[in-house]
Enzyme design. Structure first.
Site, PDB file in Angstrom:
ATOM      1  N   ASP A  55       0.729  -1.208  -0.113  1.00  0.00           N
ATOM      2  CA  ASP A  55      -0.208  -0.025  -0.090  1.00  0.00           C
ATOM      3  C   ASP A  55       0.710   1.157  -0.040  1.00  0.00           C
ATOM      4  O   ASP A  55       2.024   1.294   0.750  1.00  0.00           O
ATOM      5  CB  ASP A  55      -1.054  -0.006   1.141  1.00  0.00           C
ATOM      6  CG  ASP A  55      -2.140   0.990   1.284  1.00  0.00           C
ATOM      7  OD1 ASP A  55      -3.000   0.837   0.263  1.00  0.00           O
ATOM      8  OD2 ASP A  55      -2.001   1.934   1.952  1.00  0.00           O
ATOM      9  N   ASN A  63      -2.944  13.067  -3.318  1.00  0.00           N
ATOM     10  CA  ASN A  63      -3.976  13.665  -3.959  1.00  0.00           C
ATOM     11  C   ASN A  63      -4.593  14.872  -3.401  1.00  0.00           C
ATOM     12  O   ASN A  63      -4.904  15.753  -4.207  1.00  0.00           O
ATOM     13  CB  ASN A  63      -5.258  12.630  -3.840  1.00  0.00           C
ATOM     14  CG  ASN A  63      -5.210  11.430  -4.883  1.00  0.00           C
ATOM     15  OD1 ASN A  63      -4.531  11.396  -5.759  1.00  0.00           O
ATOM     16  ND2 ASN A  63      -5.697  10.338  -4.355  1.00  0.00           N
ATOM     17  N   HIS A  68      -5.978  14.818  -8.337  1.00  0.00           N
ATOM     18  CA  HIS A  68      -6.023  13.160  -8.698  1.00  0.00           C
ATOM     19  C   HIS A  68      -5.153  12.918  -9.842  1.00  0.00           C
ATOM     20  O   HIS A  68      -4.755  11.876  -9.996  1.00  0.00           O
ATOM     21  CB  HIS A  68      -7.250  12.733  -8.649  1.00  0.00           C
ATOM     22  CG  HIS A  68      -8.263  13.015  -7.305  1.00  0.00           C
ATOM     23  ND1 HIS A  68      -8.044  11.832  -6.409  1.00  0.00           N
ATOM     24  CD2 HIS A  68      -8.848  13.945  -6.627  1.00  0.00           C
ATOM     25  CE1 HIS A  68      -8.818  11.977  -5.361  1.00  0.00           C
ATOM     26  NE2 HIS A  68      -9.330  13.316  -5.521  1.00  0.00           N
ATOM     27  N   ASP A  72      -2.597   9.961  -9.964  1.00  0.00           N
ATOM     28  CA  ASP A  72      -2.755   8.851 -10.771  1.00  0.00           C
ATOM     29  C   ASP A  72      -1.191   8.660 -11.521  1.00  0.00           C
ATOM     30  O   ASP A  72      -0.650   7.513 -11.759  1.00  0.00           O
ATOM     31  CB  ASP A  72      -3.612   9.199 -12.270  1.00  0.00           C
ATOM     32  CG  ASP A  72      -4.834   9.108 -11.689  1.00  0.00           C
ATOM     33  OD1 ASP A  72      -5.107   8.532 -10.696  1.00  0.00           O
ATOM     34  OD2 ASP A  72      -5.785   9.548 -12.508  1.00  0.00           O
ATOM     35  N   GLU A  98      -4.893   2.501  -4.138  1.00  0.00           N
ATOM     36  CA  GLU A  98      -3.417   2.720  -3.907  1.00  0.00           C
ATOM     37  C   GLU A  98      -2.743   1.114  -3.432  1.00  0.00           C
ATOM     38  O   GLU A  98      -1.575   1.519  -2.869  1.00  0.00           O
ATOM     39  CB  GLU A  98      -2.934   3.791  -3.174  1.00  0.00           C
ATOM     40  CG  GLU A  98      -3.120   3.851  -1.686  1.00  0.00           C
ATOM     41  CD  GLU A  98      -4.467   4.290  -1.400  1.00  0.00           C
ATOM     42  OE1 GLU A  98      -4.674   4.280  -0.115  1.00  0.00           O
ATOM     43  OE2 GLU A  98      -5.314   4.597  -1.932  1.00  0.00           O
TER      44      GLU A  98
END
Length: 189
Positions: A55, A63, A68, A72, A98
């Site tokens: 993770d 973010n 965002h 990405d 994630e």
């Protein structure tokens, strides 16, 4: 007919792949790992390998601070980093958000520590500078190794527990344990 066959194959790839990271999606990853483990079990072989669950640490901050779109981009870089450290036979899946998983078939438990650490270090070395601002990325990894027949759900449950142990102990670290045994194989930073 040939064009139809090609289109069908392309649809199968699209259906099994996460569009953002080009990793297997959760359903495809789970199916592939289960099929491999089932085949080993049916052939009555004692297989060995590992499942890693990872993770991205503090991903919400990426973010929140950069948007965002930049989140990405970070996920794409992390997926590329993970893949760059693995063998051709290893599988990488994006489990959602994630979270990523890696299946390492046919690897001895003592080698899993090195692979997990290499993944962690490679992600940490990613040069990610959204809007020209350096942003350090790191991942926490939990892993379950096995030396007997196992199921995806058994491996995932243990690896996920160890992932949360890694996060609780400070993040940017690896926690591994062999399925069916008590003490961890490694707790590394």
């Amino acid at each position: 007919m040939r064009q139809l066959a090609i289109a069908h194959e392309q649809l199968m790839v699209i259906a099994s792949t996460d569009g953002l990271t080009s990793c297997f999606n959760r359903a495809a990853f789970t199916t592939l790992v289960d099929a491999y483990l089932d085949r080993v079990d049916r052939q009555e072989k004692s297989g060995e390998g590992a499942l890693l669950v990872m993770d991205v640490d503090h991903f919400k901050n990426v973010n929140d601070n950069f948007g965002h779109d930049m989140g990405d981009e970070a996920l794409k870089l992390i997926a590329q980093s993970i893949k760059s450290t693995l063998r051709e036979v290893d599988l990488v899946g994006r489990m959602g958000g994630e979270e990523f998983s890696v299946f390492l078939p046919g690897i001895a438990p003592d080698r899993v520590v090195m692979v997990a650490e290499r993944i962690r270090e490679t992600v940490k070395a990613v040069n990610f500078c959204p809007q020209g601002i350096p942003c350090n990325l790191s991942i926490s990894i939990g892993g379950a190794t096995y030396v007997r027949t196992a199921s995806f759900s058994e491996l995932y449950k243990l690896a996920d527990k160890l992932l949360y142990d890694a996060k609780r102990k400070g993040r940017d670290r690896v926690e591994l344990c062999q399925l069916g045994s008590g003490p961890p194989l490694a707790a590394a930073h």
